[in-house]
Design an enzyme around this catalytic site. Structure first.
Site, PDB file in Angstrom:
ATOM      1  N   THR A 278       2.337  21.516  77.852  1.00  0.00           N
ATOM      2  CA  THR A 278       0.998  22.237  78.444  1.00  0.00           C
ATOM      3  C   THR A 278      -0.317  22.442  77.805  1.00  0.00           C
ATOM      4  O   THR A 278      -1.717  22.892  77.102  1.00  0.00           O
ATOM      5  CB  THR A 278       0.830  22.481  79.650  1.00  0.00           C
ATOM      6  OG1 THR A 278       1.546  21.230  80.362  1.00  0.00           O
ATOM      7  CG2 THR A 278      -0.590  23.183  80.159  1.00  0.00           C
TER       8      THR A 278
ATOM      9  N   GLU B 295      -9.308  22.968  73.836  1.00  0.00           N
ATOM     10  CA  GLU B 295     -10.509  24.656  73.084  1.00  0.00           C
ATOM     11  C   GLU B 295     -10.475  24.613  72.361  1.00  0.00           C
ATOM     12  O   GLU B 295     -11.908  24.743  71.858  1.00  0.00           O
ATOM     13  CB  GLU B 295      -9.218  25.550  73.091  1.00  0.00           C
ATOM     14  CG  GLU B 295      -9.324  26.357  74.755  1.00  0.00           C
ATOM     15  CD  GLU B 295      -9.107  27.287  74.540  1.00  0.00           C
ATOM     16  OE1 GLU B 295      -9.680  28.133  74.765  1.00  0.00           O
ATOM     17  OE2 GLU B 295      -7.867  28.239  74.899  1.00  0.00           O
TER      18      GLU B 295
ATOM     19  N   HIS C 136      -2.627  18.835  84.040  1.00  0.00           N
ATOM     20  CA  HIS C 136      -1.441  18.031  82.906  1.00  0.00           C
ATOM     21  C   HIS C 136      -0.570  17.101  83.897  1.00  0.00           C
ATOM     22  O   HIS C 136       0.004  17.135  85.262  1.00  0.00           O
ATOM     23  CB  HIS C 136      -0.523  18.795  82.320  1.00  0.00           C
ATOM     24  CG  HIS C 136      -0.103  18.302  80.653  1.00  0.00           C
ATOM     25  ND1 HIS C 136       0.806  19.172  80.304  1.00  0.00           N
ATOM     26  CD2 HIS C 136      -0.246  16.970  81.193  1.00  0.00           C
ATOM     27  CE1 HIS C 136       0.878  18.141  79.359  1.00  0.00           C
ATOM     28  NE2 HIS C 136       0.536  17.400  79.603  1.00  0.00           N
TER      29      HIS C 136
END
Length: 121
Positions: free
Chosen positions: A30, A38, A64
């Site tokens: 994750t 990002e 996720h």
């Protein structure tokens, strides 16, 4: 105002939960998926920012949804959906083989690099 960017990342052993310490399996971690997300949001806005400015992540709400194996390609699609003053709002989706593996709503702040860096001294 909606702007989008799609980037591809290949999952390497260093991106796994076992390598990151966020779990014990050889699957996309994750934290690595969040980094891919990002980075895509960052890269989307970079050409739109002024000289001496950058963006920093300030909030992310991520899901996720499915595991992905080492060697798979992950396609990350970021969409800039709103800007309120210096705050940017993104919706991001991650896919492997066209299967949705993660989603996120992400906020980034536009900052002046010099001023921002003075805050850490």
């Amino acid at each position: 105002m909606v702007k989008t960017l799609t980037q591809e990342f290949q999952i390497k052993k260093k991106d796994t939960a076992a390598a990151m310490g966020s779990g014990g399996l050889e699957v996309l971690s994750t934290p690595s998926m969040i980094a891919f997300m990002e980075n895509t949001a960052y890269e989307l806005f970079t050409p739109l920012s002024s000289s001496g400015e950058t963006t920093v992540g300030i909030e992310i709400n991520v899901k996720h949804l499915s595991p992905s194996a080492v060697g798979k390609r992950v396609e990350v699609r970021a969409k800039l959906v709103e800007q309120k003053k210096s705050i940017l709002f993104f919706h991001i989706e991650a896919y492997d083989d066209e299967k949705l593996i993660g989603t996120a709503d992400h906020k980034r702040a536009v900052v002046t690099i010099e001023t921002f860096m003075k805050n850490i001294e």
